[in-house]
Design an enzyme around this catalytic site. Structure first.
Site, short mmCIF file in Angstrom:
data_model
loop_
_atom_site.label_atom_id
_atom_site.label_comp_id
_atom_site.label_asym_id
_atom_site.label_seq_id
_atom_site.Cartn_x
_atom_site.Cartn_y
_atom_site.Cartn_z
N ASP A 156 2.86 3.04 2.66
CA ASP A 156 2.01 3.29 3.82
C ASP A 156 2.23 2.22 4.88
O ASP A 156 2.58 1.08 4.56
CB ASP A 156 0.53 3.28 3.41
CG ASP A 156 0.06 4.63 2.91
OD1 ASP A 156 0.62 5.65 3.36
OD2 ASP A 156 -0.85 4.67 2.08
N ARG A 202 7.64 9.61 6.68
CA ARG A 202 6.40 10.26 7.09
C ARG A 202 6.05 9.81 8.50
O ARG A 202 5.96 8.61 8.78
CB ARG A 202 5.25 9.89 6.15
CG ARG A 202 3.90 10.49 6.57
CD ARG A 202 2.75 9.82 5.82
NE ARG A 202 2.88 9.98 4.38
CZ ARG A 202 2.31 9.14 3.50
NH1 ARG A 202 1.63 8.10 3.90
NH2 ARG A 202 2.47 9.36 2.21
#
Length: 309
Positions: free
Chosen positions: A135, A185
């Site tokens: 992340d 992502r």
């Protein structure tokens, strides 16, 4: 303005203390968080996978400044991966890791500690038959996170990256990461950032998102389009068609509890639709960022805070 206020709330210890008295089963929390334990997260994963969806799981926590807490977070991921494997879910479920939760923010050797903890998680994920995505957090950690990503990819090239469209640097980062085998992502970004490093207006952020999508879709990597915006989803589909990408050569991602019918619609069209499932006791910061993304949730949140049910 409201979004900025909410993002400021996400780091307020006073507000956190008050809001954290809500049980995780209360309406607004349960809507966005799968539970506080790994078994609850695995149960939520089973339900989604049974409906043809894919999953990435985040053990909530960030900005850890204690070595024992960083180690505990890494151990929590190892336990989660064991449970996912035992349930036969690792073909459809991976994990997402915040490096600040596994030691990145520790003084001195923080980056080294985070790298080693992340390496341990990546090794366990590979053994379980799945992958890890790192992340992205606030802009002060971007260079460190990308540096750790490069180190991990030497042994675990399947490790996914996350880039945030609202950062002015992201289009260039997309070019660097849009190579064969690279999973990226793309999200809008959910942290309070200064104008010097991030676009502030929605229209600016949307345009930046489309520019970044074009780079990723026309690259040789594997784009992961993380958005709930119908217009951006439609543009992603058009860009994929233009780049001759078939379903399976990219994927859509959405957050747990947001637009579930759209999630099923996209999966029903043959697309890989991955749901980001957060779980764990440290859910406050995550929850407030979700409220900032869609302030209409505030009324629901206020009812939950008053009733504490």
């Amino acid at each position: 303005m409201l979004r900025r206020v909410l993002l400021g709330m996400s780091r307020s210890p006073q507000i956190k203390k008050a809001v954290s008295s809500l049980p995780v089963s209360s309406g607004i929390v349960a809507r966005f968080v799968a539970g506080e334990t790994a078994p609850e997260a695995v149960l939520a994963t089973e339900k989604l996978v049974s409906n043809g969806l894919h999953v990435t799981l985040d053990h909530l926590g960030e900005d850890v400044t204690d070595l024992a807490a960083a180690t505990a977070t890494a151990d929590a991921y190892l336990d989660l991966l064991k449970q996912l494997s035992a349930a036969g879910l690792t073909k459809n479920a991976e994990v997402s890791v915040k490096l600040s939760a596994v030691g990145q923010a520790l003084p001195g050797d923080g980056e080294k500690i985070a790298l080693e903890n992340a390496r341990t998680i990546c090794h366990a994920a590979r053994n379980a038959g799945t992958t890890v995505t790192l992340d992205m957090e606030d802009h002060t950690t971007t260079d460190s996170t990308l540096g750790i990503l490069r180190e991990l990819r030497q042994d675990f090239p399947e490790t996914g990256a996350v880039l945030q469209a609202y950062l002015r640097r992201t289009e260039a980062d997309c070019r660097d990461l849009a190579h064969a085998g690279s999973r990226v992502r793309l999200c809008k970004g959910a942290y309070k950032e200064p104008e010097s490093v991030a676009f502030q207006e929605k229209r600016q952020v949307d345009k930046a998102y489309v520019r970044a999508m074009k780079v990723l879709m026309n690259g040789a990597g594997y784009p992961m389009i993380a958005s709930h915006d119908p217009r951006l989803i439609a543009i992603a589909g058009a860009l994929a068609d233009r780049a001759n990408r078939r379903p399976g050569s990219f994927e859509y991602q959405m957050l747990f509890g947001i637009r579930p019918e759209e999630q099923l619609r996209l999966a029903g069209q043959g697309h890989t639709m991955r749901i980001y499932i957060p779980y764990g006791e440290d859910w406050y910061g995550y929850l407030v960022r979700r409220l900032a993304e869609r302030p209409a949730n505030l009324q629901f949140f206020a009812r939950s805070l008053i009733s504490k049910k």
